[in-house]
Write a protein that holds these residues in place. Structure first.
Motif, PDB file in Angstrom:
ATOM      1  N   THR A 159      83.689 -42.448  89.185  1.00 54.00           N
ATOM      2  CA  THR A 159      82.509 -42.607  90.042  1.00 54.00           C
ATOM      3  C   THR A 159      82.785 -42.046  91.430  1.00 54.00           C
ATOM      4  O   THR A 159      81.978 -41.289  91.983  1.00 54.00           O
ATOM      5  N   THR A 163      80.792 -38.837  93.020  1.00 54.99           N
ATOM      6  CA  THR A 163      79.953 -38.917  94.211  1.00 54.99           C
ATOM      7  C   THR A 163      80.458 -37.969  95.290  1.00 54.99           C
ATOM      8  O   THR A 163      79.660 -37.341  95.996  1.00 54.99           O
ATOM      9  N   TYR A 182      75.879 -36.673  90.593  1.00 57.24           N
ATOM     10  CA  TYR A 182      75.428 -38.037  90.844  1.00 57.24           C
ATOM     11  C   TYR A 182      74.976 -38.739  89.564  1.00 57.24           C
ATOM     12  O   TYR A 182      75.149 -39.957  89.423  1.00 57.24           O
ATOM     13  N   LYS A 186      76.544 -42.276  88.342  1.00 56.84           N
ATOM     14  CA  LYS A 186      75.801 -43.478  87.972  1.00 56.84           C
ATOM     15  C   LYS A 186      76.240 -43.995  86.606  1.00 56.84           C
ATOM     16  O   LYS A 186      76.416 -45.205  86.415  1.00 56.84           O
ATOM     17  N   ARG A 190      78.175 -47.631  85.860  1.00 57.46           N
ATOM     18  CA  ARG A 190      77.751 -48.624  84.866  1.00 57.46           C
ATOM     19  C   ARG A 190      78.910 -48.963  83.931  1.00 57.46           C
ATOM     20  O   ARG A 190      79.108 -50.131  83.577  1.00 57.46           O
ATOM     21  N   LEU A 198      77.214 -48.288  91.817  1.00 58.46           N
ATOM     22  CA  LEU A 198      75.947 -47.787  91.286  1.00 58.46           C
ATOM     23  C   LEU A 198      74.934 -47.640  92.417  1.00 58.46           C
ATOM     24  O   LEU A 198      74.230 -46.616  92.507  1.00 58.46           O
ATOM     25  N   PHE A 202      73.228 -44.112  93.645  1.00 57.75           N
ATOM     26  CA  PHE A 202      71.770 -43.961  93.717  1.00 57.75           C
ATOM     27  C   PHE A 202      71.350 -43.488  95.113  1.00 57.75           C
ATOM     28  O   PHE A 202      70.506 -42.595  95.253  1.00 57.75           O
TER      29      PHE A 202
END
Length: 379
Positions: A159, A163, A182, A186, A190, A198, A202
């Motif tokens: 993650t 990002t 992205y 996400k 999760r 998360l 977003f």
């Protein structure tokens, strides 16, 4: 249409891939697996020979074709007795993934953190390929990891890497690439079971929407991210999400909502605005102040000049790209205030530094600056 070999038919008729795409996939797959193969120029010639039946595909290329095409030996006209190798390959990948421990996860996380520091100081010109290699490596391990706990830890690092890759891509104006990074972030958040990650993914993805003038949808996504953080996250992340929402409101032209969101961020910001669990968030020093100044400049508030002028000297030297952004904001703020000379000065400084670090996003913003008393672009 007839094809010379099954290998050619699978590529053209079943997968619709161009030869150049296949060569790129072969190289990337081999690189991820640590398999030495020939260079792209040689592969171009060899692929033509293989597909036209003028040369026999040998190992390790049979293995690579099986992987990138998702086909068995019989589908590609390779010798059947090698199909058993697929079982061995899978066992090897599962075994490799089982070797991932806390030390390995921390090593991956340190690579992301090093890339993050390099990006904010020197720009992302050389980082995307490095990050993509790291992402592919972690993805491969995660895909073959069966241990609970291990999967979540790997997904957390994935993650962060995704990002960061999304943010670097956005800075290079590669908006579609940023969006895809992205989306992966996400999904990984999760898998990691992290609502905080998360929400952050977003929110950062919403800046892609802002950059392509989908500001209404950006506001909706930022509000969704903000709602995810309610009562479940640290005050630092809640403050960051409020500030992000403030930028979205400003881009949408809702100045009152933007300022209210920044007031919320100021109220939520903890005394110590650092959290080891959130190494990607920076709101201390002058960061929240410069973010508010950016919003003021977006809505044409004349207070942006004072806000940004006070924050700029307090910005840590390592945040070079942030400095470029602040100078662009100041150029816009002074232009809105009717001060042509100061607007030109900051535009010139921003352009020089922006070119040094190849911040295409800020240079694009700068190209839209209109100086007061003139319809010409900034020089």
């Amino acid at each position: 249409m007839s094809y010379a070999t099954k290998l050619q038919r699978v590529r053209k008729a079943e997968l619709g891939l161009k030869a150049a795409e296949v060569i790129d996939l072969l190289i990337r797959c081999a690189d991820n697996r640590g398999i030495p193969i020939m260079e792209a120029s040689s592969l171009k010639t060899r692929l033509s020979l293989w597909e036209n039946g003028h040369a026999t595909v040998s190992e390790p290329y049979r293995r690579l074709f099986r992987e990138i095409y998702g086909r068995r030996n019989s589908d590609l006209d390779f010798p059947d007795d090698e199909d058993d190798n697929e079982v061995g390959e899978l066992r090897s990948r599962l075994a490799l993934a089982r070797n991932v421990d806390e030390g390995a996860v921390e090593a991956f996380r340190q690579q992301v953190d090093n890339a993050r520091r390099a990006d904010r100081q020197f720009g992302g010109v050389l980082l995307l390929e490095q990050l993509q290699h790291l992402i592919d490596q972690i993805t491969g391990l995660l895909r073959h990891s069966t241990a609970r706990g291990q999967r979540e830890a790997l997904a957390g690092v994935l993650t962060e890497a995704s990002t960061l890759a999304g943010w670097v891509s956005l800075d290079r104006n590669a908006v579609s690439q940023a969006w895809d990074h992205y989306e992966r972030a996400k999904d990984a958040a999760r898998e990691a079971g992290s609502t905080a990650m998360l929400a952050h993914a977003f929110a950062e993805q919403a800046f892609v929407l802002i950059d392509i003038d989908e500001t209404r949808h950006a506001v909706e996504q930022l509000e969704h991210a903000r709602a995810l953080g309610t009562d479940h996250m640290s005050p630092l992340l809640q403050a960051w999400l409020s500030a992000a929402a403030g930028e979205g409101f400003a881009a949408f032209g809702q100045s009152d909502a933007a300022l209210a969101a920044f007031d919320d961020a100021t109220h939520l910001l903890p005394t110590d605005p650092q959290d080891p669990a959130l190494p990607f968030l920076f709101l201390g020093d002058s960061h929240l102040d410069r973010w508010r100044g950016n919003a003021l400049a977006k809505v044409g508030d004349l207070g942006a000049v004072d806000q940004l002028s006070a924050a700029l000297p307090r910005l840590p030297k390592a945040f070079v790209r942030a400095r470029v952004g602040m100078m662009v904001d100041l150029a816009y703020a002074y232009a809105a205030a009717g001060n042509r000379d100061e607007a030109q000065t900051y535009a010139r400084q921003a352009r020089t530094l922006g070119k040094q670090i190849r911040s295409d996003r800020h240079l694009r913003r700068l190209s839209g600056l209109v100086l007061p008393t003139s319809r010409s672009r900034a020089s």
